[in-house]
Motif scaffolding. Sequence first.
Motif, PDB file in Angstrom:
ATOM      1  N   LEU A  50      95.754  11.947  31.600  1.00 43.99           N
ATOM      2  CA  LEU A  50      94.565  11.099  31.590  1.00 43.99           C
ATOM      3  C   LEU A  50      94.941   9.631  31.436  1.00 43.99           C
ATOM      4  CD1 LEU A  50      92.532  13.448  29.338  1.00 43.99           C
ATOM      5  CD2 LEU A  50      91.698  12.606  31.542  1.00 43.99           C
ATOM      6  N   PHE A  51      94.318   8.803  32.265  1.00 48.29           N
ATOM      7  CA  PHE A  51      94.447   7.355  32.155  1.00 48.29           C
ATOM      8  C   PHE A  51      93.061   6.767  31.980  1.00 48.29           C
ATOM      9  CE2 PHE A  51      98.292   8.423  34.557  1.00 48.29           C
ATOM     10  CZ  PHE A  51      99.248   7.694  33.864  1.00 48.29           C
ATOM     11  N   ALA A  52      92.994   5.622  31.336  1.00 49.15           N
ATOM     12  CA  ALA A  52      91.721   4.928  31.135  1.00 49.15           C
ATOM     13  C   ALA A  52      91.643   3.724  32.054  1.00 49.15           C
ATOM     14  CB  ALA A  52      91.593   4.484  29.681  1.00 49.15           C
ATOM     15  N   GLY A  53      90.488   3.565  32.689  1.00 45.91           N
ATOM     16  CA  GLY A  53      90.259   2.384  33.509  1.00 45.91           C
ATOM     17  C   GLY A  53      90.144   1.169  32.618  1.00 45.91           C
ATOM     18  N   GLU A  54      90.935   0.135  32.896  1.00 39.74           N
ATOM     19  CA  GLU A  54      90.921  -1.053  32.042  1.00 39.74           C
ATOM     20  C   GLU A  54      89.668  -1.889  32.228  1.00 39.74           C
ATOM     21  OE1 GLU A  54      94.659  -3.099  32.559  1.00 39.74           O
ATOM     22  OE2 GLU A  54      95.761  -1.459  31.588  1.00 39.74           O
ATOM     23  N   THR A  55      88.968  -1.707  33.333  1.00 39.91           N
ATOM     24  CA  THR A  55      87.723  -2.431  33.568  1.00 39.91           C
ATOM     25  C   THR A  55      86.527  -1.609  33.101  1.00 39.91           C
ATOM     26  OG1 THR A  55      88.717  -3.470  35.505  1.00 39.91           O
ATOM     27  CG2 THR A  55      86.323  -3.578  35.329  1.00 39.91           C
ATOM     28  N   SER A  56      86.476  -0.359  33.524  1.00 40.11           N
ATOM     29  CA  SER A  56      85.317   0.498  33.232  1.00 40.11           C
ATOM     30  C   SER A  56      85.427   1.267  31.926  1.00 40.11           C
ATOM     31  CB  SER A  56      85.140   1.512  34.371  1.00 40.11           C
ATOM     32  OG  SER A  56      86.235   2.428  34.373  1.00 40.11           O
ATOM     33  N   GLY A  57      86.644   1.512  31.470  1.00 37.26           N
ATOM     34  CA  GLY A  57      86.836   2.360  30.296  1.00 37.26           C
ATOM     35  C   GLY A  57      86.737   3.840  30.619  1.00 37.26           C
ATOM     36  N   THR A  64      99.009  17.245  37.778  1.00 33.60           N
ATOM     37  CA  THR A  64     100.278  17.142  38.465  1.00 33.60           C
ATOM     38  C   THR A  64     101.209  18.291  38.114  1.00 33.60           C
ATOM     39  OG1 THR A  64     102.129  15.658  38.953  1.00 33.60           O
ATOM     40  CG2 THR A  64     101.314  15.643  36.709  1.00 33.60           C
ATOM     41  N   ALA A  65     102.117  18.588  39.024  1.00 35.79           N
ATOM     42  CA  ALA A  65     103.123  19.622  38.798  1.00 35.79           C
ATOM     43  C   ALA A  65     104.004  19.198  37.628  1.00 35.79           C
ATOM     44  CB  ALA A  65     103.962  19.822  40.059  1.00 35.79           C
ATOM     45  N   GLY A  66     104.432  20.176  36.841  1.00 38.92           N
ATOM     46  CA  GLY A  66     105.172  19.924  35.615  1.00 38.92           C
ATOM     47  C   GLY A  66     106.383  19.025  35.722  1.00 38.92           C
ATOM     48  N   GLY A  67     107.087  19.060  36.838  1.00 36.95           N
ATOM     49  CA  GLY A  67     108.281  18.238  36.994  1.00 36.95           C
ATOM     50  C   GLY A  67     108.018  16.863  37.581  1.00 36.95           C
ATOM     51  N   ASN A  68     106.784  16.592  37.961  1.00 39.68           N
ATOM     52  CA  ASN A  68     106.441  15.308  38.575  1.00 39.68           C
ATOM     53  C   ASN A  68     105.885  14.329  37.553  1.00 39.68           C
ATOM     54  OD1 ASN A  68     107.254  16.164  41.086  1.00 39.68           O
ATOM     55  ND2 ASN A  68     105.207  16.583  41.852  1.00 39.68           N
ATOM     56  N   GLN A  69     105.965  13.048  37.902  1.00 38.10           N
ATOM     57  CA  GLN A  69     105.390  11.988  37.082  1.00 38.10           C
ATOM     58  C   GLN A  69     104.391  11.214  37.920  1.00 38.10           C
ATOM     59  OE1 GLN A  69     108.329   9.456  35.320  1.00 38.10           O
ATOM     60  NE2 GLN A  69     109.564  11.156  34.600  1.00 38.10           N
ATOM     61  N   VAL A  70     103.330  10.760  37.287  1.00 40.79           N
ATOM     62  CA  VAL A  70     102.330   9.955  37.967  1.00 40.79           C
ATOM     63  C   VAL A  70     102.907   8.564  38.231  1.00 40.79           C
ATOM     64  CG1 VAL A  70     100.025   8.942  37.794  1.00 40.79           C
ATOM     65  CG2 VAL A  70     100.447  11.238  36.888  1.00 40.79           C
ATOM     66  N   ALA A  71     102.781   8.104  39.465  1.00 41.64           N
ATOM     67  CA  ALA A  71     103.205   6.751  39.834  1.00 41.64           C
ATOM     68  C   ALA A  71     102.068   5.795  39.482  1.00 41.64           C
ATOM     69  CB  ALA A  71     103.519   6.676  41.325  1.00 41.64           C
ATOM     70  N   PRO A  72     102.289   4.878  38.557  1.00 38.58           N
ATOM     71  CA  PRO A  72     101.210   3.991  38.116  1.00 38.58           C
ATOM     72  C   PRO A  72     100.515   3.235  39.244  1.00 38.58           C
ATOM     73  CG  PRO A  72     103.084   3.797  36.650  1.00 38.58           C
ATOM     74  CD  PRO A  72     103.532   4.631  37.816  1.00 38.58           C
ATOM     75  N   ASP A  73     101.275   2.740  40.225  1.00 38.18           N
ATOM     76  CA  ASP A  73     100.663   1.979  41.310  1.00 38.18           C
ATOM     77  C   ASP A  73      99.766   2.858  42.182  1.00 38.18           C
ATOM     78  OD1 ASP A  73     103.015   3.288  42.213  1.00 38.18           O
ATOM     79  OD2 ASP A  73     103.291   1.837  43.842  1.00 38.18           O
ATOM     80  N   ARG A  74     100.193   4.089  42.441  1.00 40.17           N
ATOM     81  CA  ARG A  74      99.373   5.002  43.251  1.00 40.17           C
ATOM     82  C   ARG A  74      98.122   5.424  42.489  1.00 40.17           C
ATOM     83  NH1 ARG A  74     103.980   8.877  46.054  1.00 40.17           N
ATOM     84  NH2 ARG A  74     104.805   7.246  47.415  1.00 40.17           N
ATOM     85  N   ALA A  75      98.263   5.684  41.194  1.00 39.10           N
ATOM     86  CA  ALA A  75      97.105   6.070  40.378  1.00 39.10           C
ATOM     87  C   ALA A  75      96.096   4.932  40.317  1.00 39.10           C
ATOM     88  CB  ALA A  75      97.566   6.464  38.978  1.00 39.10           C
ATOM     89  N   THR A  76      96.585   3.721  40.154  1.00 35.09           N
ATOM     90  CA  THR A  76      95.707   2.550  40.111  1.00 35.09           C
ATOM     91  C   THR A  76      94.949   2.390  41.425  1.00 35.09           C
ATOM     92  OG1 THR A  76      97.023   1.405  38.449  1.00 35.09           O
ATOM     93  CG2 THR A  76      95.704   0.018  39.913  1.00 35.09           C
ATOM     94  N   LEU A  78      94.119   4.763  43.503  1.00 38.87           N
ATOM     95  CA  LEU A  78      93.105   5.816  43.589  1.00 38.87           C
ATOM     96  C   LEU A  78      91.905   5.515  42.699  1.00 38.87           C
ATOM     97  CD1 LEU A  78      95.422   8.947  43.632  1.00 38.87           C
ATOM     98  CD2 LEU A  78      93.979   8.124  45.509  1.00 38.87           C
ATOM     99  N   ALA A  79      92.148   4.966  41.535  1.00 40.81           N
ATOM    100  CA  ALA A  79      91.068   4.654  40.601  1.00 40.81           C
ATOM    101  C   ALA A  79      90.308   3.387  40.997  1.00 40.81           C
ATOM    102  CB  ALA A  79      91.630   4.493  39.195  1.00 40.81           C
ATOM    103  N   ALA A  80      90.919   2.581  41.837  1.00 39.32           N
ATOM    104  CA  ALA A  80      90.342   1.306  42.274  1.00 39.32           C
ATOM    105  C   ALA A  80      90.119   0.345  41.104  1.00 39.32           C
ATOM    106  CB  ALA A  80      89.044   1.523  43.060  1.00 39.32           C
ATOM    107  N   GLU A  81      90.975   0.464  40.098  1.00 38.07           N
ATOM    108  CA  GLU A  81      90.973  -0.471  38.981  1.00 38.07           C
ATOM    109  C   GLU A  81      92.284  -0.278  38.216  1.00 38.07           C
ATOM    110  OE1 GLU A  81      88.590   0.314  35.319  1.00 38.07           O
ATOM    111  OE2 GLU A  81      87.746   1.967  36.491  1.00 38.07           O
ATOM    112  N   PRO A  82      92.701  -1.288  37.474  1.00 41.31           N
ATOM    113  CA  PRO A  82      93.914  -1.121  36.681  1.00 41.31           C
ATOM    114  C   PRO A  82      93.737   0.003  35.657  1.00 41.31           C
ATOM    115  CG  PRO A  82      93.243  -3.432  36.742  1.00 41.31           C
ATOM    116  CD  PRO A  82      92.125  -2.621  37.351  1.00 41.31           C
ATOM    117  N   LEU A  83      94.820   0.758  35.456  1.00 42.88           N
ATOM    118  CA  LEU A  83      94.775   1.869  34.510  1.00 42.88           C
ATOM    119  C   LEU A  83      95.724   1.620  33.345  1.00 42.88           C
ATOM    120  CD1 LEU A  83      94.846   4.929  36.954  1.00 42.88           C
ATOM    121  CD2 LEU A  83      92.864   3.922  35.807  1.00 42.88           C
ATOM    122  N   GLY A  84      95.319   2.118  32.196  1.00 47.49           N
ATOM    123  CA  GLY A  84      96.165   2.059  31.012  1.00 47.49           C
ATOM    124  C   GLY A  84      96.194   3.420  30.359  1.00 47.49           C
ATOM    125  N   ARG A  85      96.965   3.516  29.323  1.00 49.36           N
ATOM    126  CA  ARG A  85      97.083   4.772  28.578  1.00 49.36           C
ATOM    127  C   ARG A  85      95.751   5.076  27.893  1.00 49.36           C
ATOM    128  NH1 ARG A  85     102.132   6.501  27.108  1.00 49.36           N
ATOM    129  NH2 ARG A  85     101.994   8.495  26.074  1.00 49.36           N
TER     130      ARG A  85
END
Length: 156
Positions: A50-57, A64-76, A78-85
């Motif tokens: 889970l990531f939180a939208g920095e604009t919307s909250g 994701t598959a257990g061995g994969n990591q989310v790419a921050p730029d791709r996730a951002t 998709l969300a159409a806003e900056p994401l944070g933890r």
Amino acid sequence: MSKSLARVTAALRSAGLDITPVETQGETRTAQQAADAAGVHLDQIVKSILFAGETSGRLFLFLTAGGNQVAPDRATALAAEPLGRADIATVRTVTGFAIGGVAPVGHLTPSPTFLDPRLLDFPVVWAAAGTPRHIFPIAPEDLLRITGATKTTFTL
């Protein structure tokens, strides 16, 4: 049965699936622990990130598959806003689950959800069932259907 586990079981049943979560001998807070408990390949574990939208909250869920990591730029993108933890309290309030047991279904409040295509390479994948000691098997196509996720690439 905990409220979280009951909510996941009810969500699976209401989706027409006859799936009973399994209680493991040890904790399954990590993908590797879950893979070891289920006796499956690491990538057969569904990580609910889970990531939180920095604009919307708003929270965004990445399955994701257990061995994969989310790419921050791709996730951002998709969300159409900056994401944070997403902080622990927000995750608990929005999903109803504690970190380490966040299931892909049964959330108190739905979030936009994205699914890693790697999960579709297996006949069965395993996901957290609302507690750090419970997991459940599911066909990835069923997981895609019942979560309403968008299948897309967002991993490194």
